[in-house]
Design a protein around this motif. Structure first.
Motif, PDB file in Angstrom:
ATOM      1  N   THR A  95       0.828  -1.204   0.000  1.00  0.00           N
ATOM      2  CA  THR A  95       0.000   0.000   0.000  1.00  0.00           C
ATOM      3  C   THR A  95       0.862   1.253   0.000  1.00  0.00           C
ATOM      4  O   THR A  95       0.517   2.267  -0.631  1.00  0.00           O
ATOM      5  CB  THR A  95      -0.939   0.001   1.222  1.00  0.00           C
ATOM      6  OG1 THR A  95      -1.787  -1.149   1.162  1.00  0.00           O
ATOM      7  CG2 THR A  95      -1.781   1.256   1.252  1.00  0.00           C
ATOM      8  N   GLY A  96       1.997   1.197   0.673  1.00  0.00           N
ATOM      9  CA  GLY A  96       2.893   2.338   0.723  1.00  0.00           C
ATOM     10  C   GLY A  96       3.537   2.657  -0.610  1.00  0.00           C
ATOM     11  O   GLY A  96       4.061   3.763  -0.800  1.00  0.00           O
ATOM     12  N   LEU A  97       3.500   1.717  -1.551  1.00  0.00           N
ATOM     13  CA  LEU A  97       4.113   1.939  -2.864  1.00  0.00           C
ATOM     14  C   LEU A  97       3.178   2.597  -3.863  1.00  0.00           C
ATOM     15  O   LEU A  97       3.621   3.220  -4.819  1.00  0.00           O
ATOM     16  CB  LEU A  97       4.576   0.597  -3.453  1.00  0.00           C
ATOM     17  CG  LEU A  97       5.754  -0.107  -2.789  1.00  0.00           C
ATOM     18  CD1 LEU A  97       5.984  -1.449  -3.469  1.00  0.00           C
ATOM     19  CD2 LEU A  97       7.003   0.741  -2.867  1.00  0.00           C
ATOM     20  N   LEU A  98       1.879   2.430  -3.657  1.00  0.00           N
ATOM     21  CA  LEU A  98       0.909   2.850  -4.654  1.00  0.00           C
ATOM     22  C   LEU A  98       0.111   4.057  -4.175  1.00  0.00           C
ATOM     23  O   LEU A  98      -0.093   4.256  -2.982  1.00  0.00           O
ATOM     24  CB  LEU A  98      -0.052   1.697  -4.969  1.00  0.00           C
ATOM     25  CG  LEU A  98       0.622   0.393  -5.468  1.00  0.00           C
ATOM     26  CD1 LEU A  98      -0.415  -0.700  -5.616  1.00  0.00           C
ATOM     27  CD2 LEU A  98       1.324   0.640  -6.794  1.00  0.00           C
ATOM     28  N   ASP A  99      -0.353   4.832  -5.141  1.00  0.00           N
ATOM     29  CA  ASP A  99      -1.179   5.995  -4.814  1.00  0.00           C
ATOM     30  C   ASP A  99      -2.572   5.565  -4.364  1.00  0.00           C
ATOM     31  O   ASP A  99      -3.172   6.203  -3.501  1.00  0.00           O
ATOM     32  CB  ASP A  99      -1.295   6.913  -6.035  1.00  0.00           C
ATOM     33  CG  ASP A  99       0.054   7.501  -6.427  1.00  0.00           C
ATOM     34  OD1 ASP A  99       0.892   7.665  -5.534  1.00  0.00           O
ATOM     35  OD2 ASP A  99       0.250   7.775  -7.627  1.00  0.00           O
ATOM     36  N   ALA A 100      -3.079   4.485  -4.957  1.00  0.00           N
ATOM     37  CA  ALA A 100      -4.430   4.026  -4.660  1.00  0.00           C
ATOM     38  C   ALA A 100      -4.395   2.933  -3.586  1.00  0.00           C
ATOM     39  O   ALA A 100      -3.533   2.051  -3.602  1.00  0.00           O
ATOM     40  CB  ALA A 100      -5.088   3.481  -5.924  1.00  0.00           C
ATOM     41  N   LEU A 101      -5.327   3.007  -2.652  1.00  0.00           N
ATOM     42  CA  LEU A 101      -5.463   1.965  -1.645  1.00  0.00           C
ATOM     43  C   LEU A 101      -5.917   0.664  -2.307  1.00  0.00           C
ATOM     44  O   LEU A 101      -6.554   0.692  -3.369  1.00  0.00           O
ATOM     45  CB  LEU A 101      -6.485   2.381  -0.588  1.00  0.00           C
ATOM     46  CG  LEU A 101      -6.095   3.564   0.299  1.00  0.00           C
ATOM     47  CD1 LEU A 101      -7.278   3.956   1.185  1.00  0.00           C
ATOM     48  CD2 LEU A 101      -4.884   3.224   1.146  1.00  0.00           C
ATOM     49  N   PRO A 102      -5.604  -0.477  -1.707  1.00  0.00           N
ATOM     50  CA  PRO A 102      -6.065  -1.738  -2.302  1.00  0.00           C
ATOM     51  C   PRO A 102      -7.580  -1.806  -2.333  1.00  0.00           C
ATOM     52  O   PRO A 102      -8.246  -1.387  -1.373  1.00  0.00           O
ATOM     53  CB  PRO A 102      -5.469  -2.804  -1.371  1.00  0.00           C
ATOM     54  CG  PRO A 102      -5.165  -2.098  -0.100  1.00  0.00           C
ATOM     55  CD  PRO A 102      -4.810  -0.701  -0.479  1.00  0.00           C
ATOM     56  N   PRO A 103      -8.159  -2.315  -3.405  1.00  0.00           N
ATOM     57  CA  PRO A 103      -9.616  -2.447  -3.478  1.00  0.00           C
ATOM     58  C   PRO A 103     -10.131  -3.369  -2.367  1.00  0.00           C
ATOM     59  O   PRO A 103      -9.386  -4.220  -1.870  1.00  0.00           O
ATOM     60  CB  PRO A 103      -9.846  -3.076  -4.857  1.00  0.00           C
ATOM     61  CG  PRO A 103      -8.603  -2.814  -5.622  1.00  0.00           C
ATOM     62  CD  PRO A 103      -7.488  -2.786  -4.629  1.00  0.00           C
ATOM     63  N   PRO A 104     -11.373  -3.196  -1.966  1.00  0.00           N
ATOM     64  CA  PRO A 104     -11.940  -4.055  -0.915  1.00  0.00           C
ATOM     65  C   PRO A 104     -11.806  -5.546  -1.217  1.00  0.00           C
ATOM     66  O   PRO A 104     -11.642  -6.355  -0.299  1.00  0.00           O
ATOM     67  CB  PRO A 104     -13.413  -3.625  -0.870  1.00  0.00           C
ATOM     68  CG  PRO A 104     -13.399  -2.210  -1.359  1.00  0.00           C
ATOM     69  CD  PRO A 104     -12.320  -2.162  -2.398  1.00  0.00           C
ATOM     70  N   SER A 105     -11.882  -5.915  -2.493  1.00  0.00           N
ATOM     71  CA  SER A 105     -11.779  -7.337  -2.842  1.00  0.00           C
ATOM     72  C   SER A 105     -10.397  -7.891  -2.485  1.00  0.00           C
ATOM     73  O   SER A 105     -10.272  -9.038  -2.032  1.00  0.00           O
ATOM     74  CB  SER A 105     -12.051  -7.537  -4.335  1.00  0.00           C
ATOM     75  OG  SER A 105     -11.139  -6.774  -5.121  1.00  0.00           O
ATOM     76  N   ILE A 106      -9.350  -7.080  -2.655  1.00  0.00           N
ATOM     77  CA  ILE A 106      -7.995  -7.510  -2.307  1.00  0.00           C
ATOM     78  C   ILE A 106      -7.842  -7.619  -0.790  1.00  0.00           C
ATOM     79  O   ILE A 106      -7.334  -8.614  -0.259  1.00  0.00           O
ATOM     80  CB  ILE A 106      -6.951  -6.526  -2.872  1.00  0.00           C
ATOM     81  CG1 ILE A 106      -7.046  -6.434  -4.394  1.00  0.00           C
ATOM     82  CG2 ILE A 106      -5.549  -6.934  -2.430  1.00  0.00           C
ATOM     83  CD1 ILE A 106      -6.655  -7.688  -5.113  1.00  0.00           C
ATOM     84  N   VAL A 107      -8.309  -6.602  -0.103  1.00  0.00           N
ATOM     85  CA  VAL A 107      -8.233  -6.609   1.360  1.00  0.00           C
ATOM     86  C   VAL A 107      -8.979  -7.818   1.917  1.00  0.00           C
ATOM     87  O   VAL A 107      -8.523  -8.483   2.856  1.00  0.00           O
ATOM     88  CB  VAL A 107      -8.803  -5.308   1.938  1.00  0.00           C
ATOM     89  CG1 VAL A 107      -8.831  -5.354   3.460  1.00  0.00           C
ATOM     90  CG2 VAL A 107      -7.996  -4.106   1.458  1.00  0.00           C
TER      91      VAL A 107
END
Length: 286
Positions: free
Chosen positions: A247-259
């Motif tokens: 998550t710290g690498l990307l601008d977008a938070l992980p989608p709920p499906s990934i979480v």
């Protein structure tokens, strides 16, 4: 423990340390050569973990000043390998498993995963280069030489090879510690379960690496249960670390499906930890 038994056990500790230093030097030589493999790094990490575990097993006989100096030095060396290990776990396990669990129509999740894999590979490569440079430092070899010289004074000639009472006492102490740290695995924090995992690993290393030197034996079945418990507790820790790192690498938070995929696996790991700890509580340490 008699004065002589104390000295004899300390001598066994010194022999174990000397053996592990030789293995570390061999691993460092492979890592410094062109084209080192992931397995070379893995062997270095495993050897270093076992060496650090010796400080736990032999704690009752180790001089206080010796422990105070060398435990933090070895901890710092081990910590330097942590980032590469975490990226490897993410790339080889968690992200591929998440991809397999996503339905084909989850385009958002798959796009996010593609970006996460690409960024994670870049971060892993940077961490790998930094680690190789750190391990190639003369300071690392100098530290191993210093440790080798320090433990040389612990050696005595002709020490007895059977210290099963000491070995069993140390196993019992680690069992008690693991049961305490592993309480309420369904709702305990990932950090607390990570600490329980460390104890499970130290206990397993006691059986695998140090029991033979102390003239004791442990059933293979017991070691197998410890490994399974260690793996389950490790997954609980890895899910939080892996999500935080990527998550710290990307601008977008992980989608709920990934979480959801990550947390579902963590819940399954907690269930396995419950079963493993229940088995440990119902069986005495060999």
């Amino acid at each position: 423990m008699s004065k002589y038994s104390h000295a004899a056990i300390l001598s066994i500790f010194a022999s174990i340390v000397t053996e592990h230093i030789a293995a570390l030097r061999d691993a460092l030589a492979k890592l410094a050569a062109p084209g080192p493999s992931d397995e070379d790094l893995h062997q270095f990490r495993v050897t270093l973990r076992r060496l650090r575990s010796a400080w736990v097993t032999f704690a009752p006989v180790l001089p206080t000043r010796f422990v105070a100096e060398w435990k933090p030095r070895l901890r710092a060396l081990a910590a330097s390998t942590g980032p590469v290990r975490e990226w490897d776990v993410l790339l080889s396990d968690w992200l591929p498993a998440a991809r397999q669990s996503l339905p084909d129509h989850d385009v958002v999740g798959r796009v996010w995963l593609d970006k996460a894999v690409a960024k994670s590979k870049e971060a892993r490569n940077r961490a790998w280069e930094e680690l190789r440079a750190e391990l190639a430092s003369p300071d690392v070899q100098e530290a191993l030489l210093q440790l080798e010289q320090v433990v040389a004074v612990f050696h005595i000639e002709g020490e007895p090879k059977r210290h099963s009472r000491f070995a069993h006492a140390r196993a019992g102490a680690l069992r008690k510690k693991l049961i305490h740290r592993g309480r309420h695995p369904r709702r305990s924090s990932a950090l607390r379960l990570h600490r329980a995992r460390i104890v499970a690993k130290q206990w397993r290393y006691l059986y695998e690496a140090f029991y033979p030197a102390l003239g004791a034996r442990a059933a293979k079945r017991y070691r197998g249960h410890l490994r399974k418990l260690q793996d389950a507790l490790g997954e609980v820790h890895d899910v939080s670390v892996s999500l935080d790192r990527v998550t710290g690498l990307l601008d977008a938070l992980p989608p709920p499906s990934i979480v959801s995929v990550f947390h579902k696996r963590a819940r399954a790991a907690r269930k396995r930890a419950v079963q493993g700890l229940r088995w440990i509580r119902s069986h005495k340490a060999p």
